[in-house]
Design a protein around this motif. Structure first.
Motif, PDB file in Angstrom:
ATOM      1  N   GLY A  71      -7.944  58.003 -16.980  1.00 35.30           N
ATOM      2  CA  GLY A  71      -8.736  57.220 -17.919  1.00 35.30           C
ATOM      3  C   GLY A  71      -8.539  55.725 -17.741  1.00 35.30           C
ATOM      4  N   TYR A  72      -7.314  55.310 -17.538  1.00 37.70           N
ATOM      5  CA  TYR A  72      -6.997  53.896 -17.323  1.00 37.70           C
ATOM      6  C   TYR A  72      -7.683  53.385 -16.059  1.00 37.70           C
ATOM      7  N   THR A  73      -7.570  54.150 -14.973  1.00 36.25           N
ATOM      8  CA  THR A  73      -8.160  53.732 -13.710  1.00 36.25           C
ATOM      9  C   THR A  73      -9.679  53.694 -13.790  1.00 36.25           C
ATOM     10  N   VAL A  74     -10.284  54.692 -14.413  1.00 37.67           N
ATOM     11  CA  VAL A  74     -11.736  54.713 -14.555  1.00 37.67           C
ATOM     12  C   VAL A  74     -12.211  53.541 -15.412  1.00 37.67           C
ATOM     13  N   THR A  75     -11.479  53.231 -16.461  1.00 41.95           N
ATOM     14  CA  THR A  75     -11.851  52.103 -17.314  1.00 41.95           C
ATOM     15  C   THR A  75     -11.890  50.808 -16.519  1.00 41.95           C
ATOM     16  N   PHE A  76     -10.839  50.551 -15.753  1.00 43.74           N
ATOM     17  CA  PHE A  76     -10.823  49.310 -14.985  1.00 43.74           C
ATOM     18  C   PHE A  76     -11.764  49.367 -13.792  1.00 43.74           C
ATOM     19  N   ALA A  77     -12.068  50.539 -13.288  1.00 45.17           N
ATOM     20  CA  ALA A  77     -13.075  50.646 -12.232  1.00 45.17           C
ATOM     21  C   ALA A  77     -14.449  50.265 -12.777  1.00 45.17           C
TER      22      ALA A  77
END
Length: 116
Positions: A71-77
Motif C-alpha cells: 500500500g505504501y509503495t502503490v501510494t507513492f507510485a
C-alpha cells in the motif's frame, strides 16, 4: 521560534504515541481480566481463549507488513505520476516488505520444527 516548536512537537509525538499505545494495551487487558473475574464470581462458565501460536503470530505480522508495504509503495507510485521524486519515497516500501517476508519465513520454519 518555529523550528523549536516543530522539534518539540516531534519529540512529544515520538515519545507520546508509544506511551499511549502501551497504556491502551494495559487498560484493555485489565478490563478483560476484570470482566472475566466478574463472570467467574457470578458462576458463569468463561471459555478460555486460546493464545495464538508463535507461527500464527509470525504469519499475521508478515501479512500486515507485506500489505502495508504494498500500500505504501502503490501510494507513492501514484504520487510519482505528478512528482517524479516520489519514487525515492516509494523505494522505502522495500523495508517493511522484507520484514514481512522474514516473518513468513519464520512462520514456515516454526511449523517445520513442530512437525519434526
Amino acid at each position: 521560534m518555529d523550528g523549536n516548536v516543530v522539534g518539540f512537537a516531534a519529540v512529544v509525538m515520538a515519545l507520546g504515541i508509544p506511551i499511549a499505545a502501551m497504556y491502551t494495551y494495559y487498560r484493555v487487558r485489565r478490563l478483560r481480566t476484570e470482566e472475566r473475574l466478574a463472570a467467574i464470581a457470578r458462576g458463569v462458565s468463561v471459555p478460555m481463549e486460546p493464545e495464538l501460536t508463535q507461527a500464527a503470530r509470525s504469519r499475521r505480522a508478515g501479512i500486515l507488513l507485506v500489505c502495508a508495504s504494498i500500500g505504501y509503495t502503490v501510494t507513492f507510485a501514484l504520487i510519482s505520476r505528478a512528482e517524479p521524486d516520489a519514487w525515492v519515497a516509494a523505494a522505502f516500501g522495500i523495508i517493511p516488505f522484507a520484514l514481512g517476508l522474514g516473518f513468513f519465513l519464520d512462520a514456515t520454519l516454526i511449523r517445520r520444527d513442530l512437525r519434526a
